[in-house]
Design an enzyme around this catalytic site. Sequence first.
Site, PDB file in Angstrom:
ATOM      1  N   THR A 145      -7.113  -2.481   8.280  1.00  0.00           N
ATOM      2  CA  THR A 145      -7.576  -1.352   7.471  1.00  0.00           C
ATOM      3  C   THR A 145      -8.997  -1.667   6.997  1.00  0.00           C
ATOM      4  OG1 THR A 145      -6.539  -2.409   5.590  1.00  0.00           O
ATOM      5  CG2 THR A 145      -5.253  -0.745   6.692  1.00  0.00           C
ATOM      6  N   ASP A 146      -9.524  -0.850   6.112  1.00  0.00           N
ATOM      7  CA  ASP A 146     -10.878  -1.077   5.597  1.00  0.00           C
ATOM      8  C   ASP A 146     -10.915  -2.381   4.790  1.00  0.00           C
ATOM      9  OD1 ASP A 146     -11.869   1.233   6.743  1.00  0.00           O
ATOM     10  OD2 ASP A 146     -11.415   2.480   5.022  1.00  0.00           O
ATOM     11  N   ASP A 162       0.902  -0.097  13.389  1.00  0.00           N
ATOM     12  CA  ASP A 162       1.308   1.188  13.970  1.00  0.00           C
ATOM     13  C   ASP A 162       1.736   1.077  15.428  1.00  0.00           C
ATOM     14  OD1 ASP A 162      -1.311   1.764  15.648  1.00  0.00           O
ATOM     15  OD2 ASP A 162      -1.979   1.154  13.651  1.00  0.00           O
ATOM     16  N   ASP A 193      -7.039  -5.669  14.045  1.00  0.00           N
ATOM     17  CA  ASP A 193      -6.849  -4.217  13.931  1.00  0.00           C
ATOM     18  C   ASP A 193      -6.438  -3.930  12.491  1.00  0.00           C
ATOM     19  OD1 ASP A 193      -6.305  -1.579  14.275  1.00  0.00           O
ATOM     20  OD2 ASP A 193      -4.559  -1.862  15.560  1.00  0.00           O
ATOM     21  N   ASP A 203       1.462 -12.909   7.096  1.00  0.00           N
ATOM     22  CA  ASP A 203       0.055 -12.824   6.736  1.00  0.00           C
ATOM     23  C   ASP A 203      -0.800 -13.432   7.861  1.00  0.00           C
ATOM     24  OD1 ASP A 203      -2.435 -13.012   5.666  1.00  0.00           O
ATOM     25  OD2 ASP A 203      -1.815 -13.953   3.783  1.00  0.00           O
ATOM     26  N   GLY A 204      -1.604 -12.598   8.492  1.00  0.00           N
ATOM     27  CA  GLY A 204      -2.447 -13.041   9.609  1.00  0.00           C
ATOM     28  C   GLY A 204      -3.404 -14.148   9.209  1.00  0.00           C
ATOM     29  N   GLN A 248       0.836  -1.200   0.000  1.00  0.00           N
ATOM     30  CA  GLN A 248       0.000   0.000   0.000  1.00  0.00           C
ATOM     31  C   GLN A 248       0.869   1.247   0.000  1.00  0.00           C
ATOM     32  OE1 GLN A 248      -2.122  -0.917   3.610  1.00  0.00           O
ATOM     33  NE2 GLN A 248      -0.200  -1.435   4.625  1.00  0.00           N
TER      34      GLN A 248
HETATM   35  N1  AG3 Z   1      -7.679   0.764  11.517  1.00  0.00           N
HETATM   36  C1  AG3 Z   1      -9.034   1.111  11.118  1.00  0.00           C
HETATM   37  C2  AG3 Z   1      -9.118   2.381  10.360  1.00  0.00           C
HETATM   38  C3  AG3 Z   1     -10.351   2.520   9.559  1.00  0.00           C
HETATM   39  C4  AG3 Z   1     -10.526   3.925   9.102  1.00  0.00           C
HETATM   40  N2  AG3 Z   1     -11.159   4.014   7.845  1.00  0.00           N
HETATM   41  C5  AG3 Z   1     -11.156   5.125   7.066  1.00  0.00           C
HETATM   42  N3  AG3 Z   1     -10.556   6.208   7.459  1.00  0.00           N
HETATM   43  N4  AG3 Z   1     -11.757   5.075   5.908  1.00  0.00           N
HETATM   44  C6  AG3 Z   1      -6.974   1.671  12.318  1.00  0.00           C
HETATM   45  C7  AG3 Z   1      -5.638   1.179  12.723  1.00  0.00           C
HETATM   46  C8  AG3 Z   1      -5.179   1.784  13.997  1.00  0.00           C
HETATM   47  N5  AG3 Z   1      -4.323   0.920  14.723  1.00  0.00           N
END
Ligand code: AG3
Length: 292
Positions: free
Chosen positions: A168-169, A97, A166, A148-149, A42
């Site tokens: 991403t989208d 993160d 935890d 890879d989880g 990404q």
């Molecule tokens: N993970 C989920 C973030 C989702 C936000 N989506 C968006 N901005 N479209 C966050 C990771 C933090 N450890």
Amino acid sequence: MPSFSWRFIINPEFWFSEKYTDSCGITFKVRSVLYTKESDFQRIDIIDTYDYGRVMLLDGLVMYTEKDEFVYHEMITCVPLFAHPNPKDILVVGGGDGGTVRELGRHTYLNSITEVEIDESVVVAAKEYTPFTGCGYDNEKVNLIIGDGIEFVKNKNNAYDIIIIDSTDPFGPAEGLFSGEFYSNVKNALREDGIVVAQAENPYYDPKWMMRSVNNMRKAFHNNVECYLAYIPTYPSGMWNFALGYKGKKASESFDIKRYKNLNLHFRYYNKNIHRACFALPEFMKEIMQTI
Ligand code: AG3
């Protein structure tokens, strides 16, 4: 007289927007761009904003900001931890993160904290540019695995008390982390009384995506799934959903008050009343949960 464009140059204003739809989004005035990289998975950007401090963007989407990340990271950890009767071994999938493992590290009664993150570049960037989350890796209990989880949980049995997703989208690298197959592997990896929590989008812009996670989890956990909410101003709609699957008691009715009191941690969002209240869902969301 200076022309308009001249004035624009000596007083540049640089704004970043994440678009939620073609006609709506969130906008920050940017102080500076600290870091940009195309990783194998990404695009990673870290920007410094006037109102929310440092912000990590993955593929142009806000992952967390310095000002409100505490809400997400406390809520994705404290709710399952205090709902569980005796958590010892925790697995985090994603969370590169470091914010989630930072919070887990404060729960000194845990034996082990394992994190499987697919993109090492996120870890490197967070350590360097957002040390307020990257500091999570300073704890020696944290065992970071780059991988890879989805593959990692495949053959695990009875290994963890809590699994935190935890991610991403639900598109791009994280898509598989919302699937039914993944959740049933997660269930097998959990011990008796085990709990899984996954970040699960929001009911305004993404009801279908939200329900994909909830419904797949319902199938894997025989309907033993509850949703809870937290208020995060920099995520789409500001109202964020977490899907929780449990093997033991209902999480909304379980709270280890003794452990909570003995630990005596200072939280900025989570508390005893929030633990109960976050499971209270507005009517429109209940409707979405019954119909989609
Ligand atoms: N993970 C989920 C973030 C989702 C936000 N989506 C968006 N901005 N479209 C966050 C990771 C933090 N450890």
